[in-house]
Design a protein around this motif. Structure first.
Motif, PDB file in Angstrom:
ATOM      1  N   SER A 179      26.414 -42.759  21.555  1.00  0.00           N
ATOM      2  CA  SER A 179      27.498 -42.998  20.595  1.00  0.00           C
ATOM      3  C   SER A 179      28.832 -42.687  21.275  1.00  0.00           C
ATOM      4  CB  SER A 179      27.292 -42.134  19.356  1.00  0.00           C
ATOM      5  OG  SER A 179      27.400 -40.769  19.686  1.00  0.00           O
ATOM      6  N   TYR A 194      25.148 -38.763  19.755  1.00  0.00           N
ATOM      7  CA  TYR A 194      23.859 -39.382  19.465  1.00  0.00           C
ATOM      8  C   TYR A 194      23.439 -40.304  20.598  1.00  0.00           C
ATOM      9  CZ  TYR A 194      25.088 -38.148  14.605  1.00  0.00           C
ATOM     10  OH  TYR A 194      25.456 -37.487  13.461  1.00  0.00           O
ATOM     11  N   TRP A 241      27.006 -49.465  19.040  1.00  0.00           N
ATOM     12  CA  TRP A 241      27.598 -48.442  18.167  1.00  0.00           C
ATOM     13  C   TRP A 241      28.951 -48.906  17.639  1.00  0.00           C
ATOM     14  CZ3 TRP A 241      25.452 -43.987  16.474  1.00  0.00           C
ATOM     15  CH2 TRP A 241      24.316 -43.513  17.134  1.00  0.00           C
ATOM     16  N   GLY A 298      31.398 -44.214  15.631  1.00  0.00           N
ATOM     17  CA  GLY A 298      30.145 -43.494  15.832  1.00  0.00           C
ATOM     18  C   GLY A 298      29.322 -43.285  14.575  1.00  0.00           C
ATOM     19  N   LEU A 315      25.128 -47.849  13.733  1.00  0.00           N
ATOM     20  CA  LEU A 315      24.585 -48.560  14.875  1.00  0.00           C
ATOM     21  C   LEU A 315      24.079 -49.908  14.379  1.00  0.00           C
ATOM     22  CD1 LEU A 315      23.501 -48.120  17.995  1.00  0.00           C
ATOM     23  CD2 LEU A 315      21.305 -48.152  16.834  1.00  0.00           C
ATOM     24  N   ASP A 350      31.251 -35.006  15.982  1.00  0.00           N
ATOM     25  CA  ASP A 350      31.816 -36.227  15.419  1.00  0.00           C
ATOM     26  C   ASP A 350      33.334 -36.115  15.453  1.00  0.00           C
ATOM     27  OD1 ASP A 350      29.591 -37.791  14.784  1.00  0.00           O
ATOM     28  OD2 ASP A 350      29.187 -36.614  12.990  1.00  0.00           O
TER      29      ASP A 350
END
Length: 450
Positions: free
Chosen positions: A88, A93, A129, A133, A136, A282
């Motif tokens: 990501s 990820y 992605w 993020g 997907l 994130d």
């Protein structure tokens, strides 16, 4: 300042004002880097003593990514070959797509399987992605596109169906254009490109014009979509209304792959690799803040001119284009002895790397297309390559079952990574620099660290 050098005021105000660690610079005379001393570099060149000598400097990345050296995990789970792997945008990820019809998410803090996403009824050929993020997209051999939430492993919204043949590529609208990451474009073997609204799950527009399979797709940062095809052309479309702007012709065979000089900035959006923490997080901030951060990162890489595009073909050649300005190529790059599998600009857009069935990786100047070097060491076809975020290292995966890490400046092998039992189809380097992931015919996903 000379063309190609960077005005001081733009690049270096803080480093100079605060007298912190200075930004590392590289110096060049006539395209030759000054490594030991100016005198040494000039000895090999015929330079007149009366003429003014231009020394061009280029700021280098202020952070360093260290080469990965060992396999820390070999993750089993897929029951068929791993076709694609992708980190990501922040590196939090990792996702993989496989011939077993599943998409899998892997937990990177523990390096264990996280979620198995079932929904496709055929091989998962392409994954991508969204630049925030949070989603997907995956496309399969049945022509269906599904969206997944990496935090739950659950499918988001309805399947995006419409293509009559398999999906060859997926590309999201850039974060700095729309921070909601609402639209995704897909290319297919059916010769069309479709733009989807993921919020309501419907096809917004269909771009037709290619006479054969569309092999590769890029959504650029200046409002253009680029599609490459087996009809030997690259078409440039206006993203917001689907109008065809121009067709780039020159290749003598299928166009397999292409890359934009701004790809890495578009992929990572508002995430700045230099500020990465050890444990990837994130992105935090309002949509407006993310949009502004993504725009400033994009603008820095884009620089003064429009984004450049490089294309690679079954005719063994690459072309460098400035597709927003001209339908004639800037350069034709020859030297590969077999078809080209993948081409990528470095994150700072200064170097182009191309991987080929001729077992080599070649490096080219990202502005002029001039040949720089060949990286040799693989004993079979090189399928996929990935850059480290600081543009200093390159990792390659090959049919010879190894990965190799290359030192780009030294133009030499930095690490040899055997471990896979069969061909390596997919490789990616996380934007935070921590890990490389690879997958292939042996169905295993391997994670490599330093």
């Amino acid at each position: 300042s000379t063309p190609g050098s960077y005005p001081l005021t733009e690049e270096l105000p803080f480093a100079i004002a605060l007298q912190e660690d200075p930004v590392p610079l590289a110096f060049f005379v006539h395209d030759a880097e000054i490594v030991s001393s100016l005198g040494r570099t000039l000895e090999s060149q015929a330079v007149e003593t009366e003429k003014v000598l231009d020394i061009i400097y280029q700021p280098q990345a202020i952070f360093r990514v260290r080469a990965v050296t060992r396999c820390t995990s070999s993750l089993e789970g897929h029951s068929e070959a791993v076709i694609s792997v992708a980190f990501s945008p922040t590196g939090k990820y990792l996702a993989s797509g496989s011939g077993d019809t599943t998409v899998r998410f892997w937990d990177l803090s523990t390096e264990t399987p996280h979620f198995t996403c079932q929904g496709h009824r055929h091989w998962v050929l392409s994954i991508s992605w969204s630049p925030d993020g949070k989603k997907l997209a995956s496309g399969c051999k049945n022509g269906q596109i599904l969206l997944w939430d990496p935090s739950t492993g659950k499918q988001v919204g309805r399947p995006l169906a419409g293509h009559s043949k398999w999906i060859t590529g997926l590309s999201w609208e850039p974060l700095h254009v729309n921070p909601e990451c609402r639209y995704v474009a897909s290319s297919s073997k059916d010769g069309s490109v479709r733009v989807w609204d993921t919020t309501v799950g419907r096809c917004e527009r269909i771009l037709t014009g290619h006479t054969q399979s569309v092999t590769c797709l890029r959504w650029g940062g200046d409002g253009l979509l680029y599609s490459a095809s087996q009809d030997r052309t690259i078409k440039v479309w206006r993203a917001h209304d689907g109008v065809l702007c121009r067709t780039l012709q020159g290749h003598g065979h299928w166009v397999n792959t292409m890359a934009l000089s701004t790809d890495y900035a578009l992929r990572t959006g508002a995430f700045e690799p230099a500020e990465a923490s050890v444990n990837a997080q994130d992105l935090r901030g309002s949509l407006q803040e993310l949009k502004e951060r993504a725009l400033s990162r994009y603008s820095l890489v884009r620089g003064q001119g429009p984004e450049r595009l490089v294309s690679g073909s079954d005719d063994f050649t690459l072309f460098l284009w400035s597709p927003a300005e001209d339908k004639k190529p800037l350069a034709r790059m020859t030297g590969h002895q077999a078809l080209i599998n993948q081409v990528l600009f470095s994150p700072d857009s200064r170097v182009i790397a191309s991987a080929s069935f001729d077992k080599s990786i070649k490096l080219w100047d990202g502005r002029t297309g001039r040949y720089l070097a060949s990286l040799r060491g693989h004993v079979a076809a090189v399928y996929q390559i990935a850059w480290s975020a600081d543009s200093r290292l390159l990792v390659s995966g090959s049919s010879d079952s190894t990965l190799k890490v290359w030192d780009v400046k030294g133009q030499k092998l930095a690490a040899d990574l055997p471990g896979h039992a069969d061909e390596v189809y997919a490789v990616d380097w996380s934007p935070d620099g921590q890990r490389v992931a690879s997958g292939g015919k042996d169905k295993c996903l391997r994670i490599w660290r330093r």
